[in-house]
Design an enzyme around this catalytic site. Structure first.
Site, mmCIF file in Angstrom:
data_model
loop_
_atom_site.group_PDB
_atom_site.id
_atom_site.type_symbol
_atom_site.label_atom_id
_atom_site.label_comp_id
_atom_site.label_asym_id
_atom_site.label_seq_id
_atom_site.Cartn_x
_atom_site.Cartn_y
_atom_site.Cartn_z
ATOM 1 N N LYS A 100 19.715 -6.984 -1.635
ATOM 2 C CA LYS A 100 18.737 -6.910 -0.549
ATOM 3 C C LYS A 100 19.021 -5.641 0.242
ATOM 4 O O LYS A 100 20.101 -5.473 0.814
ATOM 5 C CB LYS A 100 18.820 -8.127 0.365
ATOM 6 C CG LYS A 100 17.760 -8.080 1.460
ATOM 7 C CD LYS A 100 18.140 -8.943 2.646
ATOM 8 C CE LYS A 100 17.238 -8.567 3.827
ATOM 9 N NZ LYS A 100 17.721 -9.173 5.087
ATOM 10 N N GLY A 161 16.415 -11.626 14.582
ATOM 11 C CA GLY A 161 17.073 -12.452 15.591
ATOM 12 C C GLY A 161 16.260 -12.717 16.843
ATOM 13 O O GLY A 161 16.738 -13.376 17.765
ATOM 14 N N GLY A 188 12.726 -12.742 12.309
ATOM 15 C CA GLY A 188 11.871 -13.150 13.416
ATOM 16 C C GLY A 188 11.567 -14.621 13.520
ATOM 17 O O GLY A 188 11.084 -15.085 14.553
ATOM 18 N N ASN A 209 18.140 -16.551 9.097
ATOM 19 C CA ASN A 209 19.552 -16.773 9.403
ATOM 20 C C ASN A 209 19.707 -17.310 10.823
ATOM 21 O O ASN A 209 20.085 -18.455 11.042
ATOM 22 C CB ASN A 209 20.332 -15.471 9.210
ATOM 23 C CG ASN A 209 21.841 -15.648 9.351
ATOM 24 O OD1 ASN A 209 22.582 -14.702 9.192
ATOM 25 N ND2 ASN A 209 22.317 -16.843 9.645
ATOM 26 N N THR A 210 19.375 -16.471 11.813
ATOM 27 C CA THR A 210 19.608 -16.827 13.219
ATOM 28 C C THR A 210 18.951 -18.130 13.616
ATOM 29 O O THR A 210 19.538 -18.935 14.352
ATOM 30 C CB THR A 210 19.111 -15.693 14.132
ATOM 31 O OG1 THR A 210 19.723 -14.466 13.737
ATOM 32 C CG2 THR A 210 19.448 -15.967 15.586
#
Length: 260
Positions: A100, A161, A188, A209-210
């Protein structure tokens, strides 16, 4: 909805999970399991997947035998650094070439540097890497990256994030409708409804992730995201009704009882 095929492998889950920001590897492993994902992405500049033989490794809780380990170039600000990071990742993962790519413009916005991203993409594709590339939601840039030969285009929903969700649905839809490679929203997402919207727009998947790692209950949020992705996929396949500015009766008028 078309099958999700990346590097000649079909994926049933359309959720890709990041592995940063969890309190420890144990929590990471539990979130991965709850999400039902089949691919996890790893910032090899920040997480140990074998670089440090004396420290715990992510691979102790996320087995490469079960999951596709997708190394990413988080923290890179030039094409040269990104390419070197991908080469290191390939060495650590026994020659695997799926990566990635993200080349950032600055540490405040974490927006992609499009010029450096295009340059790095060309370099990596020529070296034989299978590139999943993080980019802006610009349809023109997305098409250029596809022409270069990237495996998958990953437009941001909003800043990494930020939790702002999909800011420009029109652009994402435009990218999807003109793409011949998988389109995966990357960055996002804040909650399950954001992931569902991405899938309802026709995206092939969502990377996050976040939204999970920083939730009050990461394991529960991972499960919620799994179901949101599935719901959005089914809604896209089912086909939503057209929007209208007027009300439309749900029952036919023919045969309606009147006072006459």
């Amino acid at each position: 909805m078309r099958k999700l095929i990346i590097d000649n492998k079909e994926y049933k889950s359309r959720l890709i999970l990041g592995t940063g920001k969890y309190k420890d590897f144990e929590e990471t492993g539990k979130a991965v399991e709850a999400s039902g994902c089949e691919m996890v992405t790893v910032a090899i500049r920040r997480l140990n997947i074998g670089q440090d033989k004396d420290s715990p490794s992510l691979l102790d809780v996320v087995s490469p035998e079960r999951f596709t380990i997708l190394p990413n170039t988080a923290g890179c600000y030039t094409s040269e650094d990104a390419v070197r990071t991908c080469e290191l990742a390939s060495e650590l993962l026994s020659g695997k070439m799926l990566v990635k790519l993200e080349v950032l413009s600055d540490s405040k916005t974490l927006y992609p540097n499009v010029v450096e991203t295009l340059k790095a993409s060309e370099m990596l594709v020529k070296k034989g890497f299978k590139v999943m590339v993080y980019t802006t939601d610009d349809p023109v840039v997305a098409k250029e990256l596809e022409k270069i030969g990237c495996e998958c285009i990953m437009p941001l929903g909003s800043a990494i994030g930020s939790g702002l969700g999909i800011i420009n649905e029109f652009n994402i839809r435009e990218i999807v409708e003109n793409a011949e490679v998988p389109i995966i929203v990357d960055a996002g997402v804040g909650t399950a409804s954001d992931a569902c919207i991405a899938m309802e727009l026709g995206c092939d998947g969502v990377l996050m992730n976040t939204a999970i790692a920083c939730a009050k209950n990461p394991i529960l949020m991972a499960s919620a995201m799994k179901h949101a992705i599935e719901a959005g996929s089914k809604a896209y396949e089912a086909g939503r009704i057209a929007k209208t500015l007027k009300g439309v009766a749900s029952s036919p008028k023919d045969g309606m009882i009147t006072d006459e």
